[in-house]
Design an enzyme around this catalytic site. Structure first.
Site, PDB file in Angstrom:
ATOM      1  N   CYS A 248      53.559  36.870  36.805  1.00 51.90           N
ATOM      2  CA  CYS A 248      52.504  37.836  36.463  1.00 51.90           C
ATOM      3  C   CYS A 248      51.639  37.243  35.361  1.00 51.90           C
ATOM      4  CB  CYS A 248      53.183  39.113  35.962  1.00 51.90           C
ATOM      5  SG  CYS A 248      52.103  40.249  35.087  1.00 51.90           S
ATOM      6  N   ASP A 249      50.367  37.581  35.378  1.00 49.97           N
ATOM      7  CA  ASP A 249      49.485  36.994  34.363  1.00 49.97           C
ATOM      8  C   ASP A 249      49.370  37.829  33.090  1.00 49.97           C
ATOM      9  OD1 ASP A 249      47.859  39.111  35.041  1.00 49.97           O
ATOM     10  OD2 ASP A 249      46.373  37.903  36.076  1.00 49.97           O
TER      11      ASP A 249
ATOM     12  N   TYR B 176      51.521  47.660  30.055  1.00 46.06           N
ATOM     13  CA  TYR B 176      51.949  48.626  31.084  1.00 46.06           C
ATOM     14  C   TYR B 176      52.973  49.629  30.555  1.00 46.06           C
ATOM     15  CZ  TYR B 176      49.320  46.240  34.682  1.00 46.06           C
ATOM     16  OH  TYR B 176      48.304  45.728  35.437  1.00 46.06           O
TER      17      TYR B 176
ATOM     18  N   ARG C 274      41.303  53.614  38.887  1.00 45.76           N
ATOM     19  CA  ARG C 274      41.091  52.171  38.688  1.00 45.76           C
ATOM     20  C   ARG C 274      40.661  51.506  40.008  1.00 45.76           C
ATOM     21  NH1 ARG C 274      38.983  48.247  36.225  1.00 45.76           N
ATOM     22  NH2 ARG C 274      39.908  46.250  36.730  1.00 45.76           N
TER      23      ARG C 274
HETATM   24  P1  NAD Z   1      42.149  42.237  47.480  1.00 45.42           P
HETATM   25  O1  NAD Z   1      42.436  43.402  48.371  1.00 45.42           O
HETATM   26  O2  NAD Z   1      40.785  41.962  47.036  1.00 45.42           O
HETATM   27  O3  NAD Z   1      42.662  40.905  48.183  1.00 45.42           O
HETATM   28  C1  NAD Z   1      43.826  40.807  48.910  1.00 45.42           C
HETATM   29  C2  NAD Z   1      43.585  40.022  50.177  1.00 45.42           C
HETATM   30  O4  NAD Z   1      44.848  39.929  50.867  1.00 45.42           O
HETATM   31  C3  NAD Z   1      42.598  40.656  51.157  1.00 45.42           C
HETATM   32  O5  NAD Z   1      41.618  39.747  51.528  1.00 45.42           O
HETATM   33  C4  NAD Z   1      43.483  41.054  52.344  1.00 45.42           C
HETATM   34  O6  NAD Z   1      42.821  40.974  53.586  1.00 45.42           O
HETATM   35  C5  NAD Z   1      44.597  40.054  52.236  1.00 45.42           C
HETATM   36  N1  NAD Z   1      45.833  40.415  52.910  1.00 45.42           N
HETATM   37  C6  NAD Z   1      46.364  41.643  53.074  1.00 45.42           C
HETATM   38  N2  NAD Z   1      47.539  41.548  53.740  1.00 45.42           N
HETATM   39  C7  NAD Z   1      47.730  40.220  53.994  1.00 45.42           C
HETATM   40  C8  NAD Z   1      48.750  39.481  54.650  1.00 45.42           C
HETATM   41  N3  NAD Z   1      49.811  40.091  55.170  1.00 45.42           N
HETATM   42  N4  NAD Z   1      48.632  38.148  54.732  1.00 45.42           N
HETATM   43  C9  NAD Z   1      47.565  37.519  54.207  1.00 45.42           C
HETATM   44  N5  NAD Z   1      46.562  38.165  53.571  1.00 45.42           N
HETATM   45  C10 NAD Z   1      46.652  39.498  53.474  1.00 45.42           C
HETATM   46  O7  NAD Z   1      43.124  42.418  46.230  1.00 45.42           O
HETATM   47  P2  NAD Z   1      43.008  41.786  44.782  1.00 45.42           P
HETATM   48  O8  NAD Z   1      42.668  42.870  43.825  1.00 45.42           O
HETATM   49  O9  NAD Z   1      42.184  40.592  44.807  1.00 45.42           O
HETATM   50  O10 NAD Z   1      44.516  41.394  44.500  1.00 45.42           O
HETATM   51  C11 NAD Z   1      45.244  40.499  45.309  1.00 45.42           C
HETATM   52  C12 NAD Z   1      46.706  40.540  44.940  1.00 45.42           C
HETATM   53  O11 NAD Z   1      46.955  39.857  43.722  1.00 45.42           O
HETATM   54  C13 NAD Z   1      47.239  41.950  44.738  1.00 45.42           C
HETATM   55  O12 NAD Z   1      48.565  42.042  45.204  1.00 45.42           O
HETATM   56  C14 NAD Z   1      47.213  42.090  43.243  1.00 45.42           C
HETATM   57  O13 NAD Z   1      48.038  43.105  42.803  1.00 45.42           O
HETATM   58  C15 NAD Z   1      47.709  40.712  42.871  1.00 45.42           C
HETATM   59  N6  NAD Z   1      47.534  40.297  41.477  1.00 45.42           N
HETATM   60  C16 NAD Z   1      48.668  40.124  40.754  1.00 45.42           C
HETATM   61  C17 NAD Z   1      48.615  39.714  39.457  1.00 45.42           C
HETATM   62  C18 NAD Z   1      49.884  39.564  38.701  1.00 45.42           C
HETATM   63  O14 NAD Z   1      49.879  39.611  37.493  1.00 45.42           O
HETATM   64  N7  NAD Z   1      51.034  39.405  39.337  1.00 45.42           N
HETATM   65  C19 NAD Z   1      47.380  39.477  38.868  1.00 45.42           C
HETATM   66  C20 NAD Z   1      46.213  39.663  39.630  1.00 45.42           C
HETATM   67  C21 NAD Z   1      46.315  40.069  40.947  1.00 45.42           C
HETATM   68  C1  G6P Z   2      46.918  42.495  35.153  1.00 49.74           C
HETATM   69  C2  G6P Z   2      48.252  42.589  35.837  1.00 49.74           C
HETATM   70  C3  G6P Z   2      48.150  42.343  37.306  1.00 49.74           C
HETATM   71  C4  G6P Z   2      47.056  43.193  37.926  1.00 49.74           C
HETATM   72  C5  G6P Z   2      45.781  42.816  37.201  1.00 49.74           C
HETATM   73  C6  G6P Z   2      44.502  43.384  37.746  1.00 49.74           C
HETATM   74  O1  G6P Z   2      46.519  41.170  35.032  1.00 49.74           O
HETATM   75  O2  G6P Z   2      49.199  41.723  35.309  1.00 49.74           O
HETATM   76  O3  G6P Z   2      49.401  42.573  37.885  1.00 49.74           O
HETATM   77  O4  G6P Z   2      46.961  42.923  39.298  1.00 49.74           O
HETATM   78  O5  G6P Z   2      45.939  43.188  35.873  1.00 49.74           O
HETATM   79  O6  G6P Z   2      44.415  44.722  37.681  1.00 49.74           O
HETATM   80  P1  G6P Z   2      43.076  45.438  38.166  1.00 49.74           P
HETATM   81  O7  G6P Z   2      43.362  46.873  37.879  1.00 49.74           O
HETATM   82  O8  G6P Z   2      41.970  44.869  37.365  1.00 49.74           O
HETATM   83  O9  G6P Z   2      42.974  45.149  39.645  1.00 49.74           O
HETATM   84 MN    MN Z   3      50.991  41.561  36.670  1.00 47.66          MN
END
Ligand code: NAD
Ligand code: G6P
Ligand code: MN
Length: 440
Positions: free
Chosen positions: A170-171, A262, A282
């Site tokens: 996680c970032d 969080y 959000r």
């Molecule tokens: P988003 O909806 O813009 O992008 C997600 C993409 O995944 C979409 O293009 C969608 O078509 C695709 N997708 C959906 N199911 C899929 C599958 N089975 N296989 C391949 N692709 C698939 O979402 P986002 O806001 O850009 O976030 C993307 C992911 O990254 C989310 O799960 C978000 O929570 C995660 N994220 C996590 C952290 C962290 O701290 N762990 C930080 C930032 C984002």
């Molecule tokens: C933080 C969390 C992520 C989350 C991101 C974006 O960086 O660690 O897990 O996906 O925020 O959140 P947002 O609400 O901006 O999509």
């Molecule tokens: Mn996270």
């Protein structure tokens, strides 16, 4: 230097353009031979793919770049999988947030009933992804930050206990370190953190500088006096500023450690509920903000056919962290990252199976976490309650168990009442339809 092959899963993610820009930034230190975007949504991914073509043609012509929805094209002969999918998209996120809010409960993407709902959807797709990768590239590193990372990590660890090449990360700890760095006028890479907890549920206990001085007392004093803001505050939406602001409140009540943002939902559920708007959550902010901006910018650059702004679409800690993690593995750099790992005694007084978020050294053999020792009663109580929620959620998925889902939600600090848990569970089952396993 051996060049690597990388696939980004969730090629159409709002975070992908930033990640592509970051790969350009690191092209000398982390040279990539083949880079592929993979998504299930061809049209959505095309916006990012067309932008990528322009970006790499101008800045990284030696890279072979493509985007695809074909699994064989994506997953054969791959060294690293960067995974950021969102099952159901932002539209389902909106429902995860609004359904609880309409029942008088907190609606959040990764925490509480919203996190439960998103978790149940993510597990199946993440298992499919692991199968798709392992059947084609058995030794690839899967660096996953698909949310809710806590529940995904627990479920993948149940399903693939011996697969040490899946790293969930996680970032937010890095985002927090960046913010501390801004306060102290230091580069966050120079911090040596001690951190413990679960994903989106943890605390920094120490933050050493290069001379071994712990900076937490200094940071605590400054935050208590002046408040707290993200490093990139000017680019953040109002809800994130409010979220960072809550760190001061948490420190006033629990001054021991610096909390993950969080925790605000678990420590102040009634207050947070009073601040959340069930008509505009959000997810709406993201759809009207980041999503719109990123796709407009990708389209503009694709149409124009040249890059005029490398920094343009979100290039925050997120992308750096994932590329730096891959580099540390590939070159056995053994740098420290805060990752989600099975406890296995790292925290003495927590059971072995808990998926804890801890500082770990990451190299060619994966993650080795630092031994942490014992944690105190308050934190232990919080963590065990939250982990029971995570574990029961994953078990509800694998066992098709309505009962375990009900138990999970009842335990969650954002629900607490079995009646409310049943109400929200039934609403989420109905809303998710075939995204959910059948819960009997
Ligand atoms: P988003 O909806 O813009 O992008 C997600 C993409 O995944 C979409 O293009 C969608 O078509 C695709 N997708 C959906 N199911 C899929 C599958 N089975 N296989 C391949 N692709 C698939 O979402 P986002 O806001 O850009 O976030 C993307 C992911 O990254 C989310 O799960 C978000 O929570 C995660 N994220 C996590 C952290 C962290 O701290 N762990 C930080 C930032 C984002
Ligand atoms: C933080 C969390 C992520 C989350 C991101 C974006 O960086 O660690 O897990 O996906 O925020 O959140 P947002 O609400 O901006 O999509
Ligand atoms: Mn996270």
């Amino acid at each position: 230097m051996k060049k690597v092959n990388v696939v980004i899963v969730g090629g159409g993610s709002t975070w992908t353009p930033g990640l592509l820009g970051c790969l350009v930034k690191f092209k000398e230190q982390f040279p990539v031979e083949n880079l592929t975007l993979y998504d299930i949504d061809e049209q959505r991914q095309e916006h990012v793919g067309k932008f990528g073509e322009v970006l790499f043609r101008e800045t990284y012509p030696e890279l072979n770049f493509k985007y695809t929805i074909d699994k064989d094209e994506a997953f054969n002969n791959v060294d690293f999988v960067f995974c950021q999918m969102r099952t159901g998209g932002l539209k389902m996120r909106e429902k995860d947030e609004k359904i609880p809010l309409n029942l008088g409960l907190i609606g959040q993407e990764t925490c509480g009933p919203g996190g439960f709902s998103y978790g149940m959807r993510s597990i199946r797709d993440m298992i499919e992804l692991v199968e798709d990768v392992r059947s084609r590239s058995k030794d690839a590193w899967i660096l996953n930050y698909t949310n809710p990372a806590a529940i995904v990590a627990v479920a993948l660890n149940m399903k693939y206990p011996d697969d040490k090449r899946i790293i969930n990360i996680c970032d937010q700890p890095v985002n927090l370190m960046k913010a501390y760095g801004k306060i102290l006028n230091m580069d966050y890479h120079d911090f040596e953190p001690k951190y413990f907890g679960l994903n989106h549920f943890g605390w920094f206990t120490k933050l050493y500088d290069k001379n071994g001085e712990d900076l937490i007392p200094k940071l605590r004093k400054i935050i208590l006096e002046k408040g707290f803001a993200p490093e990139d505050a000017e680019q953040r939406d109002a809800s994130w500023l409010e979220t960072y602001g809550m760190v001061k409140n948490m420190l006033e009540d629990f001054p021991d450690y610096l909390p993950n943002t969080y925790l605000q939902y678990y420590l102040y559920p009634y207050y947070k509920l009073s601040k959340l708007n069930p008509d505009y959550t959000r997810a709406n902010e993201v759809m009207d903000g980041r999503e719109k901006r990123v796709f407009e910018e990708c389209d503009r650059i694709a149409k124009q056919g040249s890059i005029d702004n490398l920094d343009m679409v979100h290039n925050d800690a997120h992308a750096d962290m994932i590329v730096e993690l891959a580099m540390s593995i590939h070159f056995n750099q053994r740098k420290t990252f805060i990752t989600i790992q099975q406890n296995n005694g790292a925290i003495n007084n927590l059971s072995d199976d808990v998926m804890v978020e801890l500082a770990s050294v990451v190299g060619a053999n994966g993650c080795e976490q630092f031994h942490f020792g014992n944690i105190e009663t308050f934190y232990k109580g919080m963590i065990e309650n939250q982990y029971a929620f995570e574990k029961l959620t994953a078990e509800a998925y694998f066992e098709n168990s309505y009962q375990k889902a009900l138990q999970a939600l009842t335990l969650n600090r954002m629900v607490n009442s079995a009646k409310k848990a049943r109400e929200v569970l039934d609403a989420l089952i109905e809303m998710n339809g075939s995204y959910f396993p059948e819960l009997k």
